[in-house]
Write a protein that holds these residues in place. Structure first.
Motif, PDB file in Angstrom:
ATOM      1  N   ILE A  57      17.469  75.685 159.076  1.00  0.00           N
ATOM      2  CA  ILE A  57      17.893  75.245 157.726  1.00  0.00           C
ATOM      3  C   ILE A  57      19.350  75.934 157.342  1.00  0.00           C
ATOM      4  CG2 ILE A  57      15.749  74.309 157.394  1.00  0.00           C
ATOM      5  CD1 ILE A  57      15.459  77.098 155.611  1.00  0.00           C
ATOM      6  N   THR A  58      19.928  75.357 156.197  1.00  0.00           N
ATOM      7  CA  THR A  58      21.156  75.945 155.866  1.00  0.00           C
ATOM      8  C   THR A  58      20.592  77.317 154.998  1.00  0.00           C
ATOM      9  OG1 THR A  58      22.471  74.019 155.900  1.00  0.00           O
ATOM     10  CG2 THR A  58      23.300  75.716 154.460  1.00  0.00           C
ATOM     11  N   ALA A  59      21.019  78.405 154.754  1.00  0.00           N
ATOM     12  CA  ALA A  59      20.672  79.384 153.992  1.00  0.00           C
ATOM     13  C   ALA A  59      21.023  78.993 152.528  1.00  0.00           C
ATOM     14  CB  ALA A  59      21.413  80.738 154.204  1.00  0.00           C
ATOM     15  N   ASP A  60      20.586  79.633 151.571  1.00  0.00           N
ATOM     16  CA  ASP A  60      20.918  79.094 150.134  1.00  0.00           C
ATOM     17  C   ASP A  60      22.338  79.278 149.775  1.00  0.00           C
ATOM     18  OD1 ASP A  60      18.039  78.768 149.830  1.00  0.00           O
ATOM     19  OD2 ASP A  60      17.560  80.733 148.793  1.00  0.00           O
ATOM     20  N   GLU A  61      22.926  80.524 150.305  1.00  0.00           N
ATOM     21  CA  GLU A  61      24.211  80.705 149.748  1.00  0.00           C
ATOM     22  C   GLU A  61      25.203  79.611 150.256  1.00  0.00           C
ATOM     23  OE1 GLU A  61      26.075  84.010 152.045  1.00  0.00           O
ATOM     24  OE2 GLU A  61      24.125  84.320 152.837  1.00  0.00           O
ATOM     25  N   TYR A  62      24.887  78.713 151.162  1.00  0.00           N
ATOM     26  CA  TYR A  62      25.764  77.780 151.750  1.00  0.00           C
ATOM     27  C   TYR A  62      25.442  76.235 151.470  1.00  0.00           C
ATOM     28  CZ  TYR A  62      27.363  81.589 154.645  1.00  0.00           C
ATOM     29  OH  TYR A  62      27.831  82.917 154.909  1.00  0.00           O
ATOM     30  N   VAL A  63      24.558  76.246 150.722  1.00  0.00           N
ATOM     31  CA  VAL A  63      23.933  74.964 150.148  1.00  0.00           C
ATOM     32  C   VAL A  63      24.731  74.253 148.950  1.00  0.00           C
ATOM     33  CG1 VAL A  63      22.183  73.445 149.043  1.00  0.00           C
ATOM     34  CG2 VAL A  63      21.676  75.357 150.735  1.00  0.00           C
ATOM     35  N   VAL A  90      11.190  77.177 163.529  1.00  0.00           N
ATOM     36  CA  VAL A  90      12.215  77.012 162.499  1.00  0.00           C
ATOM     37  C   VAL A  90      13.161  78.302 162.165  1.00  0.00           C
ATOM     38  CG1 VAL A  90      12.294  76.846 159.801  1.00  0.00           C
ATOM     39  CG2 VAL A  90      10.289  75.673 160.796  1.00  0.00           C
ATOM     40  N   THR A  91      14.039  78.162 162.025  1.00  0.00           N
ATOM     41  CA  THR A  91      14.906  79.461 161.727  1.00  0.00           C
ATOM     42  C   THR A  91      15.906  79.266 160.734  1.00  0.00           C
ATOM     43  OG1 THR A  91      16.345  80.928 162.963  1.00  0.00           O
ATOM     44  CG2 THR A  91      16.774  78.774 163.442  1.00  0.00           C
ATOM     45  N   ILE A  92      16.259  80.132 160.028  1.00  0.00           N
ATOM     46  CA  ILE A  92      17.157  80.119 159.027  1.00  0.00           C
ATOM     47  C   ILE A  92      18.600  80.704 159.322  1.00  0.00           C
ATOM     48  CG2 ILE A  92      17.835  81.017 156.581  1.00  0.00           C
ATOM     49  CD1 ILE A  92      14.813  81.679 156.073  1.00  0.00           C
ATOM     50  N   ASN A  93      19.515  79.589 159.019  1.00  0.00           N
ATOM     51  CA  ASN A  93      20.993  79.517 159.616  1.00  0.00           C
ATOM     52  C   ASN A  93      21.638  80.660 158.605  1.00  0.00           C
ATOM     53  OD1 ASN A  93      23.350  79.474 160.994  1.00  0.00           O
ATOM     54  ND2 ASN A  93      23.911  77.520 159.953  1.00  0.00           N
ATOM     55  N   LYS A  94      22.429  81.717 158.947  1.00  0.00           N
ATOM     56  CA  LYS A  94      23.053  82.572 158.133  1.00  0.00           C
ATOM     57  C   LYS A  94      24.458  82.585 158.077  1.00  0.00           C
ATOM     58  CE  LYS A  94      19.193  85.028 157.009  1.00  0.00           C
ATOM     59  NZ  LYS A  94      18.500  85.033 155.978  1.00  0.00           N
ATOM     60  N   ASN A  95      24.947  81.074 158.579  1.00  0.00           N
ATOM     61  CA  ASN A  95      26.204  80.765 158.767  1.00  0.00           C
ATOM     62  C   ASN A  95      26.442  79.687 157.879  1.00  0.00           C
ATOM     63  OD1 ASN A  95      27.701  82.809 160.157  1.00  0.00           O
ATOM     64  ND2 ASN A  95      25.850  82.354 161.159  1.00  0.00           N
ATOM     65  N   SER A  96      27.779  79.198 157.714  1.00  0.00           N
ATOM     66  CA  SER A  96      27.960  77.861 156.734  1.00  0.00           C
ATOM     67  C   SER A  96      27.983  76.653 157.554  1.00  0.00           C
ATOM     68  CB  SER A  96      29.638  78.166 156.059  1.00  0.00           C
ATOM     69  OG  SER A  96      30.450  78.179 157.134  1.00  0.00           O
ATOM     70  N   THR A  97      27.832  76.447 158.776  1.00  0.00           N
ATOM     71  CA  THR A  97      27.689  75.408 159.514  1.00  0.00           C
ATOM     72  C   THR A  97      26.624  75.651 160.686  1.00  0.00           C
ATOM     73  OG1 THR A  97      29.434  75.807 161.274  1.00  0.00           O
ATOM     74  CG2 THR A  97      30.179  74.824 159.218  1.00  0.00           C
ATOM     75  N   ALA A  98      26.382  74.628 161.365  1.00  0.00           N
ATOM     76  CA  ALA A  98      25.299  74.516 162.471  1.00  0.00           C
ATOM     77  C   ALA A  98      25.936  75.159 163.844  1.00  0.00           C
ATOM     78  CB  ALA A  98      24.753  73.474 162.686  1.00  0.00           C
ATOM     79  N   LYS A 117      26.058  58.769 161.674  1.00  0.00           N
ATOM     80  CA  LYS A 117      26.496  58.201 162.662  1.00  0.00           C
ATOM     81  C   LYS A 117      28.065  57.688 162.502  1.00  0.00           C
ATOM     82  CE  LYS A 117      25.293  53.931 165.439  1.00  0.00           C
ATOM     83  NZ  LYS A 117      24.137  52.871 165.241  1.00  0.00           N
ATOM     84  N   ASN A 118      28.416  57.641 161.442  1.00  0.00           N
ATOM     85  CA  ASN A 118      29.889  57.505 160.979  1.00  0.00           C
ATOM     86  C   ASN A 118      30.178  58.921 160.801  1.00  0.00           C
ATOM     87  OD1 ASN A 118      32.577  57.237 160.217  1.00  0.00           O
ATOM     88  ND2 ASN A 118      32.166  55.565 158.732  1.00  0.00           N
ATOM     89  N   LEU A 119      31.260  59.448 161.586  1.00  0.00           N
ATOM     90  CA  LEU A 119      31.545  61.035 161.525  1.00  0.00           C
ATOM     91  C   LEU A 119      32.116  61.442 160.184  1.00  0.00           C
ATOM     92  CD1 LEU A 119      31.556  63.755 162.784  1.00  0.00           C
ATOM     93  CD2 LEU A 119      33.670  63.127 163.850  1.00  0.00           C
ATOM     94  N   SER A 120      32.958  60.384 159.582  1.00  0.00           N
ATOM     95  CA  SER A 120      33.568  60.918 158.304  1.00  0.00           C
ATOM     96  C   SER A 120      32.538  60.881 157.300  1.00  0.00           C
ATOM     97  CB  SER A 120      34.612  59.701 157.988  1.00  0.00           C
ATOM     98  OG  SER A 120      33.733  58.236 157.641  1.00  0.00           O
ATOM     99  N   ASN A 121      31.262  60.499 157.235  1.00  0.00           N
ATOM    100  CA  ASN A 121      30.265  60.848 156.320  1.00  0.00           C
ATOM    101  C   ASN A 121      29.770  62.277 156.182  1.00  0.00           C
ATOM    102  OD1 ASN A 121      30.227  58.109 155.516  1.00  0.00           O
ATOM    103  ND2 ASN A 121      28.564  57.718 156.786  1.00  0.00           N
ATOM    104  N   ASP A 122      30.219  63.222 157.582  1.00  0.00           N
ATOM    105  CA  ASP A 122      29.768  64.523 157.575  1.00  0.00           C
ATOM    106  C   ASP A 122      30.975  65.380 156.863  1.00  0.00           C
ATOM    107  OD1 ASP A 122      28.832  66.962 158.164  1.00  0.00           O
ATOM    108  OD2 ASP A 122      28.590  66.527 160.226  1.00  0.00           O
ATOM    109  N   ILE A 123      30.597  66.055 155.706  1.00  0.00           N
ATOM    110  CA  ILE A 123      31.657  66.568 155.057  1.00  0.00           C
ATOM    111  C   ILE A 123      31.754  67.894 155.895  1.00  0.00           C
ATOM    112  CG2 ILE A 123      31.300  65.675 153.029  1.00  0.00           C
ATOM    113  CD1 ILE A 123      29.813  68.385 152.138  1.00  0.00           C
ATOM    114  N   THR A 124      31.066  68.521 156.727  1.00  0.00           N
ATOM    115  CA  THR A 124      31.239  69.595 157.317  1.00  0.00           C
ATOM    116  C   THR A 124      31.868  69.421 158.654  1.00  0.00           C
ATOM    117  OG1 THR A 124      29.088  69.793 158.629  1.00  0.00           O
ATOM    118  CG2 THR A 124      29.128  70.731 156.562  1.00  0.00           C
ATOM    119  N   ARG A 125      31.986  68.181 159.206  1.00  0.00           N
ATOM    120  CA  ARG A 125      32.642  67.837 160.343  1.00  0.00           C
ATOM    121  C   ARG A 125      31.980  68.465 161.721  1.00  0.00           C
ATOM    122  NH1 ARG A 125      34.233  64.289 157.758  1.00  0.00           N
ATOM    123  NH2 ARG A 125      36.195  63.797 157.264  1.00  0.00           N
TER     124      ARG A 125
END
Length: 125
Positions: A57-63, A90-98, A117-125
């Motif tokens: 999961i994305t850490a709070d600071e990066y949501v 389950v683990t908490i991700n302490k970075n802005s992307t996966a 499915k369409n990569l352009s929908n992923d704002i994190t790329r």
């Protein structure tokens, strides 16, 4: 009852052993703030591909979901997910992307929802 909520480094070490035993690992990553049926379906479909389903999961600071989000803090989100039988760890991700989680855990599968499915929908790329 096994503890499903694990720090990333410890989880990485654990998965090395599981991989040696021939286990296939899938990773789902996201905020999972307001858990809903779409998330459950995503986990079920992901679990079909693997022996071990990991959710990071994305850490709070990066949501970045707007004001007042996440509605639930990272610890509550992680504990909620760990209550689902279909999820193994389950683990908490302490970075802005996966990216760091993928590199660290080296899953056989990285599972994203249909909305990506369409990569352009992923704002994190």
């Amino acid at each position: 009852m096994k503890n499903k909520l694990i720090e990333l480094d410890d989880l990485s070490n654990l998965l090395v052993r599981k991989r040696k035993d021939g286990k296939k690992i899938a990773l789902c990553h996201g905020v999972f703030d307001l858990l809903h049926y779409g998330h459950i379906t995503h986990f079920k479909e992901s679990k079909k591909k693997c022996d071990i389903l990991v959710v990071s999961i994305t850490a709070d600071e990066y949501v970045n979901k707007g004001p007042g989000r996440p509605a639930f803090n990272e610890k509550i989100r992680a504990l909620s997910l760990s209550e689902l039988d279909i999820i193994d760890y389950v683990t908490i991700n302490k970075n802005s992307t996966a990216v760091n989680v993928i590199k660290k855990l080296k899953p056989n599968f990285f599972c994203k929802g249909q909305e990506y499915k369409n990569l352009s929908n992923d704002i994190t790329r």
